[in-house]
Design an enzyme around this catalytic site. Structure first.
Site, PDB file in Angstrom:
ATOM      1  N   GLY A   1      37.732   5.480 -30.084  1.00 26.88           N
ATOM      2  CA  GLY A   1      37.670   5.145 -31.495  1.00 26.88           C
ATOM      3  C   GLY A   1      36.367   5.593 -32.122  1.00 26.88           C
ATOM      4  N   THR A   2      36.291   6.823 -32.551  1.00 24.96           N
ATOM      5  CA  THR A   2      35.097   7.356 -33.197  1.00 24.96           C
ATOM      6  C   THR A   2      35.506   8.160 -34.416  1.00 24.96           C
ATOM      7  OG1 THR A   2      35.199   9.084 -31.493  1.00 24.96           O
ATOM      8  CG2 THR A   2      33.461   7.466 -31.280  1.00 24.96           C
ATOM      9  N   THR A   3      34.633   8.164 -35.433  1.00 23.14           N
ATOM     10  CA  THR A   3      34.870   8.997 -36.608  1.00 23.14           C
ATOM     11  C   THR A   3      33.557   9.591 -37.062  1.00 23.14           C
ATOM     12  OG1 THR A   3      36.031   9.108 -38.738  1.00 23.14           O
ATOM     13  CG2 THR A   3      34.635   7.178 -38.360  1.00 23.14           C
TER      14      THR A   3
END
Length: 515
Positions: free
Chosen positions: A333-335
């Protein structure tokens, strides 16, 4: 106040639009990145949360780059694993399944909010009330779930159904008992109220006040680790970036203890010793050298995990350079948010909440991180982490200053694929002289644990020729979020602004010309 032109690339149109709104109001790149990080919590809630953390590689006009480390920190005290609310779930990626660990025992001390306030204090022009407003409005009015957000919502569905509170937050308005799906409106009124209170009460609301106290009470009674002193004592760390010169171009990226930037630097050192990467006339040789580079980078990470600071030592690197010549060698979960303005301010921010732990702080809308349940961040095994220390990360927000004065801002989501995504953008742009959009969209490869993953678009004969050295290959049918989401922008020396949103993770870019 002079209004600045700017360019933004991010993982969602609402994230990018929040940044543009702030630039229009007279903000600079740092005002815009704060508005974007808040909006990402609403529009990209699987990837960004006030309960998580991240990094900002920043260059303010006329100043040297700095890295703001507001990533997760381990608790000060451990408990036996059997006493924790810590359990596995299985996520279905369609082509593969992956196990994640969640629960209150997986929560590390978050830095998102303290990072936000420190960045504002150091660099911003506008008051916090203006920077919070786009996210508050989004959370109250709702965001229509797009295809990419719907996809990752389904992938981590077991987490979003783990407790009644998290299910309620992500429930379909049309089909109660089911997760929200593409095209439905996702409202987050509790998060809107929390942001509204946070902008007035400041960071103490979370680290010393009602929200933090509730989190600590629930950790104490339900199998978590965080205590008030973990929250009270959390500090953002300002670091000098890892700086390196690659073919006359200056790069600034995330230093140790995070691993991604150092591994990218090691990979570039390998590629600098080989001229074949600069030519596309021999696709087999070019692909082989890139795959070898990735294989050796994984090898050095495994062999020297406890002495990563040494891998850029020229004497140590020589042995790996020889292997480049001789051969024989999960989504997270990375942006990413990348912003530049015409004053010369550059902001590369990567955010993460892990996958989220399934616990929501009551009446806040905040799902906390599961960083202590991230296998990538706990290579020694779960509950073997060092107390009161920064967790390592692959996140590598990066600034690239070219010889002609052009400034490129990049970074990526994607766990272990972050380093390979950023590496390939650098090689595509610098070695192959590709414009930014082509450098981001070009098919990628990634090597890990004996498997060479290859996006479509590579020469089939070249891939087949690599079977002698890379017998395990996965040929993907289409570009995929597995290979990262490197949303990037460039400020050219002549003032021209360009951007590229990585299609693999729903990326968009926006350009603003104030008149």
């Amino acid at each position: 106040m002079k209004r600045l032109n700017g360019v933004v690339a991010a993982g969602h149109s609402e994230t990018a639009d929040a940044a543009v709104e702030i630039l229009k109001a007279g903000g600079n790149a740092f005002d815009a990145v704060i508005a974007a990080m808040l909006a990402a919590c609403v529009a990209e809630p699987v990837l960004a949360s006030p309960g998580g953390g991240g990094f900002l590689t920043a260059r303010a006009e006329g100043r040297s780059p700095q890295v703001y480390d507001f990533f997760a920190h381990t608790p000060k005290r451990k408990q036996p694993l059997e006493d924790l609310d810590f359990y596995p779930i299985e996520a279905n990626f369609g082509t593969a399944r992956q196990t994640f660990h969640i629960g209150l025992g997986s929560i590390a001390t978050p830095g998102f909010i303290r990072g936000l306030f420190l960045i504002h204090q150091h660099h911003c022009r506008l008051p916090l009330s203006e920077l919070f407003q786009p996210a508050i409005t989004l959370a109250r009015e709702g965001v229509v779930l797009n295809h990419f957000q719907s996809l990752i919502t389904q992938i981590i569905g077991p987490i979003l159904r783990a407790t009644p509170a998290v299910m309620s937050l992500n429930e379909s308005p049309a089909n109660p008992g089911q997760l929200i799906t593409e095209g439905e409106l996702h409202r987050q009124p509790d998060l809107a109220d929390f942001f509204d209170a946070l902008q007035h009460e400041g960071e103490r609301l979370f680290y010393n006040g009602e929200a933090g106290q509730q989190l600590v009470r629930d950790c104490k009674t339900q199998g978590g680790l965080l205590q008030m002193e973990d929250l009270n004592d959390y500090q953002v760390i300002l670091r000098a970036p890892l700086q390196l010169n690659y073919r006359g171009t200056e790069l600034f990226t995330n230093p140790l203890p995070s691993l991604g930037g150092t591994l990218i630097a090691f990979s570039l050192g390998l590629m600098a010793e080989n001229s074949s990467q600069t030519s596309t006339s021999d696709p087999e040789s070019s692909l082989r050298q890139l795959a070898r580079c990735m294989k050796l980078t994984q090898q050095v990470r495994q062999e020297r995990f406890d002495s990563m600071a040494q891998i850029l030592n020229p004497d140590i690197a020589k042995a790996y350079h020889r292997q480049m010549d001789n051969g024989g060698l999960s989504t997270r979960g990375t942006t990413q948010i990348s912003i530049a303005d015409t004053q010369g301010n550059l902001a590369s921010m990567t955010l993460s909440n892990g996958e989220g732990c399934g616990y929501i702080i009551p009446q806040s809308g905040i799902m906390m991180n599961n960083m202590l349940g991230e296998e990538d961040l706990n290579p020694g095994g779960f509950n073997h982490w060092q107390e009161n220390s920064r967790l390592a990360s692959m996140m590598s927000p990066t600034l690239i200053i070219e010889r002609n004065g052009d400034a490129l801002v990049t970074g990526s989501g994607g766990s272990n694929r972050i380093r390979s995504a950023v590496l390939q953008i650098i090689l595509n742009h610098i070695d192959h002289h590709m414009p930014l959009d082509a450098a981001v969209s070009k098919p990628r490869i990634h090597y890990e644990n004996g498997l060479l993953s290859i996006e479509p678009g590579y020469d089939e004969a070249a891939c087949h020729a690599l079977l002698d050295e890379f017998p395990e290959q996965q040929l993907w049918k289409r570009k995929n979020l597995f290979f990262g989401g490197a949303h990037s922008v460039i400020l050219k020396s002549n003032g021209i602004l360009e951007g590229s949103g990585d299609e693999r993770r729903g990326g968009v870019w926006r350009q603003l010309f104030n008149r």
